[in-house]
Every structure is written in C-alpha cells, then in structure tokens.
Write an enzyme that holds these catalytic residues in place. Structure first.
Site, mmCIF file in Angstrom:
data_model
loop_
_atom_site.group_PDB
_atom_site.id
_atom_site.type_symbol
_atom_site.label_atom_id
_atom_site.label_comp_id
_atom_site.label_asym_id
_atom_site.label_seq_id
_atom_site.Cartn_x
_atom_site.Cartn_y
_atom_site.Cartn_z
ATOM 1 N N ASP A 69 -25.261 -26.865 -68.577
ATOM 2 C CA ASP A 69 -25.976 -28.036 -68.054
ATOM 3 C C ASP A 69 -24.984 -28.930 -67.295
ATOM 4 O O ASP A 69 -23.928 -28.463 -66.841
ATOM 5 C CB ASP A 69 -26.682 -28.763 -69.213
ATOM 6 C CG ASP A 69 -27.912 -29.540 -68.756
ATOM 7 O OD1 ASP A 69 -27.743 -30.641 -68.188
ATOM 8 O OD2 ASP A 69 -29.047 -29.057 -68.953
ATOM 9 N N ASP A 70 -25.299 -30.205 -67.153
ATOM 10 C CA ASP A 70 -24.492 -31.116 -66.345
ATOM 11 C C ASP A 70 -23.065 -31.226 -66.897
ATOM 12 O O ASP A 70 -22.840 -31.040 -68.093
ATOM 13 C CB ASP A 70 -25.158 -32.503 -66.343
ATOM 14 C CG ASP A 70 -24.765 -33.330 -65.125
ATOM 15 O OD1 ASP A 70 -24.003 -32.842 -64.261
ATOM 16 O OD2 ASP A 70 -25.232 -34.485 -65.036
ATOM 17 N N ASP A 147 -32.404 -30.870 -61.665
ATOM 18 C CA ASP A 147 -32.766 -32.166 -62.245
ATOM 19 C C ASP A 147 -33.259 -33.145 -61.174
ATOM 20 O O ASP A 147 -33.296 -32.819 -59.980
ATOM 21 C CB ASP A 147 -31.534 -32.711 -62.999
ATOM 22 C CG ASP A 147 -31.907 -33.494 -64.235
ATOM 23 O OD1 ASP A 147 -33.050 -33.970 -64.330
ATOM 24 O OD2 ASP A 147 -31.032 -33.634 -65.116
ATOM 25 N N TRP A 184 -39.042 -34.012 -64.851
ATOM 26 C CA TRP A 184 -39.551 -34.913 -65.909
ATOM 27 C C TRP A 184 -41.042 -35.173 -65.828
ATOM 28 O O TRP A 184 -41.817 -34.247 -65.883
ATOM 29 C CB TRP A 184 -38.794 -36.248 -65.922
ATOM 30 C CG TRP A 184 -37.364 -36.206 -65.563
ATOM 31 C CD1 TRP A 184 -36.473 -35.231 -65.928
ATOM 32 C CD2 TRP A 184 -36.640 -37.147 -64.771
ATOM 33 N NE1 TRP A 184 -35.251 -35.540 -65.426
ATOM 34 C CE2 TRP A 184 -35.322 -36.705 -64.728
ATOM 35 C CE3 TRP A 184 -36.985 -38.339 -64.125
ATOM 36 C CZ2 TRP A 184 -34.337 -37.416 -64.042
ATOM 37 C CZ3 TRP A 184 -36.012 -39.045 -63.453
ATOM 38 C CH2 TRP A 184 -34.713 -38.576 -63.420
ATOM 39 N N GLY A 185 -41.391 -36.449 -65.655
ATOM 40 C CA GLY A 185 -42.797 -36.796 -65.889
ATOM 41 C C GLY A 185 -43.575 -37.255 -64.683
ATOM 42 O O GLY A 185 -44.547 -37.982 -64.838
ATOM 43 N N ARG A 201 -40.510 -28.678 -66.124
ATOM 44 C CA ARG A 201 -40.624 -29.614 -67.247
ATOM 45 C C ARG A 201 -41.877 -30.467 -67.090
ATOM 46 O O ARG A 201 -42.187 -30.933 -65.993
ATOM 47 C CB ARG A 201 -39.372 -30.478 -67.303
ATOM 48 C CG ARG A 201 -38.165 -29.728 -67.893
ATOM 49 C CD ARG A 201 -38.098 -29.921 -69.383
ATOM 50 N NE ARG A 201 -38.034 -31.356 -69.610
ATOM 51 C CZ ARG A 201 -36.922 -32.071 -69.461
ATOM 52 N NH1 ARG A 201 -35.783 -31.510 -69.184
ATOM 53 N NH2 ARG A 201 -36.963 -33.374 -69.649
ATOM 54 N N ASP A 205 -37.182 -36.179 -71.187
ATOM 55 C CA ASP A 205 -36.388 -35.428 -72.174
ATOM 56 C C ASP A 205 -36.894 -35.589 -73.614
ATOM 57 O O ASP A 205 -37.276 -36.674 -74.037
ATOM 58 C CB ASP A 205 -34.932 -35.926 -72.166
ATOM 59 C CG ASP A 205 -34.186 -35.511 -70.917
ATOM 60 O OD1 ASP A 205 -34.818 -34.986 -69.978
ATOM 61 O OD2 ASP A 205 -32.958 -35.732 -70.888
#
Ligand SMILES: *[C@@H]1O[C@H](CO)[C@@H](O)[C@H](O)[C@H]1NC(C)=O
Ligand SMILES: *[C@@H]1O[C@H](CO)[C@@H](O)[C@H](O)[C@H]1NC(C)=O
Ligand SMILES: *[C@@H]1O[C@H](CO)[C@@H](O)[C@H](O)[C@H]1NC(C)=O
Length: 413
Positions: A69-70, A147, A184-185, A201, A205
């Site tokens: 990941d990051d 991301d 995300w959302g 996603r 998170d």
C-alpha cells in the site's frame, strides 16, 4: 457539466464493450500492508509476508495477491518523471520484490492515487497515468490499488474521468494488471466503476472495530462527501444492504481490507466479519500481520467452507431479508450458490444484546419459496462444522449468542 461528462463517458463505455472482467471472475484474495503497517512498508516485510502466506497454507487456499500500500515511494519523481521506490525501504527496487513474490507462485500489488498527491503526499498519478502504468508493467506488477486523495484541489475533472484514465493506461501497459479502485464513498460508483475496474471500494475506510464507528461516519451506502473513514464492521455490513444486489462477476464492490487478526475483536466477531465479507462477495484481503497472528484468527481466515462461499461459481451476493430480521437485534441474509453441491447460503447474525432463538420459515427465504427448491437439500452449519439432515419447513436455531453468526449452507444430498 457533470451530466455532460457522464453522457460522454457512457458513449465511451458503450464503444468499449468491457474493460473489466476477466481478472475478477471471483472476488480477489490476498494481503495488504495498510491496516497494520501504514507507511512502514519495506522489502523485508513484503518478502516475509509472502513467504508466510505460503507457510501457513493461506496461499494454497487462494490468498495470492501480496499488496504494497502507500509509503513505498519517494516524495519526488525522478528527472524522467518516474515515480521512484524509497531506496532505504526497497534497496533492490520493486521489480526484485515482484520476482521474489512470483517465485513463490504469488502476485504483487502496488499503490497509487488519482490525484496530484496521494494520501501520504507522495506523487499521485494524475497526469502521469501512462508513464506510471507502463512503469508498473516493467516492474511486473500484477495489481494496482488506486486511491482518491489529492484530487480535490483541481476541480476540473470528475472522479469518473480521473479513474477511467488509469484504466485505459493499465489496459495499454502491455501487462495484465488488476485494477482495484479506492474511490471511497463518492458518486455512487456501483453505477459506473464496474465498467472499468475489477473491484471498487463502496465506502470510506474500515477501521479495526466490530461495532464502534469513528465520528461522522455515514451508515448507509448513499452518502455524499461525508464520513469517509473509520467505518466499523457492522456498519460496513449495514451499508451493503443497498449494494449487495449490484454484485456480479467481473467487478466487485469492495468492503475494504479485513481486520481479522488485528486484535480488537472476539472470535464470534471475527467469524461475523469473515462470513459477511465472503457471502457479500467482497474481496478478501487480509490486513493483519500474518507473521504475528493468533491461531484462532488464522483458523477463521482459513475456513474452507466460508472461502467456498466467497469463491462460488455463480458470484451472486447474499441479500438482506428485512421481513425476517429484527432491526437492532438480528439480521438474516441469504443468497444462491452453485458450486459443487452447494445451492444456498443463509446467515443469521445476532447484533443485539442477548442470546436469541430464531425460527426461520424457509418458504420466506427468497430463492427457496417453492417446495421443489427445498426438497432434497441438507444443511451444513459451517462454524459448528456440523452436517444435519433433511430440510423441513422451518429451521430452528437455538441460543445464537451475542455477536455470533450462524452460516448455513444448503446442499444437494
Ligand atoms: C525512505 O524511507 C526512510 C525510512 O522510512 C525515511 O527515513 C526516508 O526519509 C525515506 N526517503 C525518501 C527519499 O523519501
Ligand atoms: C504481536 O501481536 C501482539 C498482539 O496483537 C502484540 O502485542 C505484539 O506487539 C506483536 N508483536 C510484534 C513483534 O509485532
Ligand atoms: C431458547 O430456547 C432454549 C431451549 O428451548 C430455552 O432454554 C431458552 O430460554 C430460549 N431463549 C430465549 C431467549 O427464548
């Protein structure tokens, strides 16, 4: 403006039958560094984790992506505009790690971002999509988690455009690279992201908690730009009430990495976590330190019956059954299966505060309304590892404990 862009995108997508699909016939499985290690990733960690996936038998069960990941990058691109690995953390570069991971029969994932910066203020891929995708291909990377930080400063492009650009770049990179969207959302991505990613996603998170959300978290799927991090297990499951019907092979709604083995949940809570991620067809990406994990958590991650539900051939998620559930007390979800002898899965989960007895009339479970669909089926109670006899008209469950989930697989005899 937004509408116009959407129309343009729809045309583009119609012209391109399927950018997604082949790599995601089943929800992907593997490990990711973020939940436990955050920015502290290095070659030693990735290699020892890959080795441990093999030694524990997790790899054999299907956990085959090892995802960095990051935190792998430096803060500056090089003079050719390339992202660079931090030479202290990855002294031999990413390609050497990929070679090692491949030598174990596993696949390597990497991380970037659709903004100017990523979440750790390392260089994002916005404007560098093709350069970055071809670099990952040269390194023999197999998977990209992409991301959504650092994209807000420039209000010129929609998320759809920013994320689509990397999809094209990956498809043109000369290597088959799994595209895992981490948007995300926002913008109801189950309506569009499935057309050009392998997974997307569906929420901000997760954090390592069974019930407690961080403040401001939105509890349904339909949130706008609020509540994007700190979602508990139960809330993530709650959000899927609206989204599970969207699940289908080719692109999976992603409930985020697993928190099993990260030390905040009881055995029943971890069983609930794993059962729902599997039955709702989320990717199964371990977030724990598997070099230091309890036997109980490891056994949960290795439960073959639950993994078979995740990897079922049909690829349909279980749906929430509100008429059989009791809000705040227990939830019942069910869905069809089609691998081997398995035909249906039913989950009964107690999220109230006292043990319960549940009587489940099978004629009210969607997919089992007709008697002909039920006769000839037997029940396996997965977590109890018990096979019981023929189905009657009802299933009686006694003393389902607080936080416990009963996972019942109905099989042909
Ligand atoms: C590389 O990582 C090390 C260890 O975290 C850190 O101290 C160093 O500043 C990083 N170097 C660069 C160039 O980002
Ligand atoms: C191993 O896990 C335990 C329990 O979560 C933790 O307390 C300990 O610090 C971990 N050890 C290492 C070396 O990470
Ligand atoms: C559930 O059933 C058992 C066995 O019949 C009984 O002892 C128990 O009291 C019941 N629990 C509840 C909450 O009704």
């Amino acid at each position: 403006m937004e509408l116009k862009v959407f129309k343009f995108l729809s045309l583009l997508l119609l012209a391109t039958p399927s950018l997604a699909g082949r790599l995601a016939k089943k929800p992907q499985m593997g490990w990711n560094s973020w939940n436990t290690f955050k920015y502290a990733v290095d070659e030693k960690l990735i290699k020892s984790t890959a080795m441990r996936l093999v030694d524990t038998g997790l790899a054999r069960l299907g956990y085959d992506y090892v995802n960095i990941d990051d935190g792998w990058q430096t803060y500056q691109r090089d003079s050719n505009g390339h992202q660079q690995a931090n030479a202290t953390k990855f002294p031999n570069g990413i390609k050497a790690v990929a070679d090692y991971v491949h030598s174990l029969g596993l696949k390597l994932g990497i991380y970037s971002d659709a903004g100017i910066y990523d979440c750790g203020f390392y260089p994002g891929s916005h404007g560098y999509e093709e350069l970055d995708a071809s670099l990952y291909a040269q390194w023999d990377v197999d998977y990209l988690k992409y991301d959504n930080c650092g994209g807000f400063q420039m209000n010129t492009l929609s998320a759809q455009e920013r994320f689509l650009r990397m999809s094209y770049a990956l498809k043109n990179s000369g290597r088959e690279i799994f595209y895992s969207l981490c948007e995300w959302g926002h913008q109801f991505r189950w309506l569009w992201a499935d057309q050009f990613s392998e997974s997307y996603r569906m929420s901000g998170d997760i954090h390592s908690a069974y019930r407690a959300d961080k403040s401001g978290v939105c509890t349904t799927a339909y949130c706008l730009n609020t509540g994007y991090a700190g979602v508990s297990d139960l809330t993530m499951i709650r959000k899927m009430r609206e989204l599970s019907p969207f699940q289908k092979p080719g692109a999976w709604a992603d409930m985020d990495m697993l928190e099993i083995g990260t030390g905040t949940m009881t055995e029943y809570q971890e069983q609930t976590h794993f059962s729902f991620w599997a039955a709702l067809k989320s990717p199964l990406i371990i977030g724990a330190d598997i070099n230091n994990i309890s036997d109980s958590s490891l056994a949960i991650l290795k439960n073959k019956d639950i993994i078979s539900i995740s990897q079922d051939d049909l690829g349909r998620a279980a749906n929430y059954l509100p008429e059989l559930s009791e809000e705040g007390e227990y939830q019942i979800w069910a869905g069809p299966l089609s691998s081997g002898r398995s035909r249906h899965v039913i989950l009964v989960q107690n999220y109230g505060s006292k043990a319960i007895n549940v009587t489940l009339p099978l004629a009210s479970v969607s997919g089992l309304e007709k008697r002909a669909d039920r006769t000839g089926l037997v029940i396996r109670d997965v977590w109890a590892s018990v096979d019981s006899g023929k189905l009657g008209e009802t299933i009686e469950l006694k003393n389902v404990e607080v936080d416990q989930v009963k996972v019942l697989v109905l099989k042909k005899r």
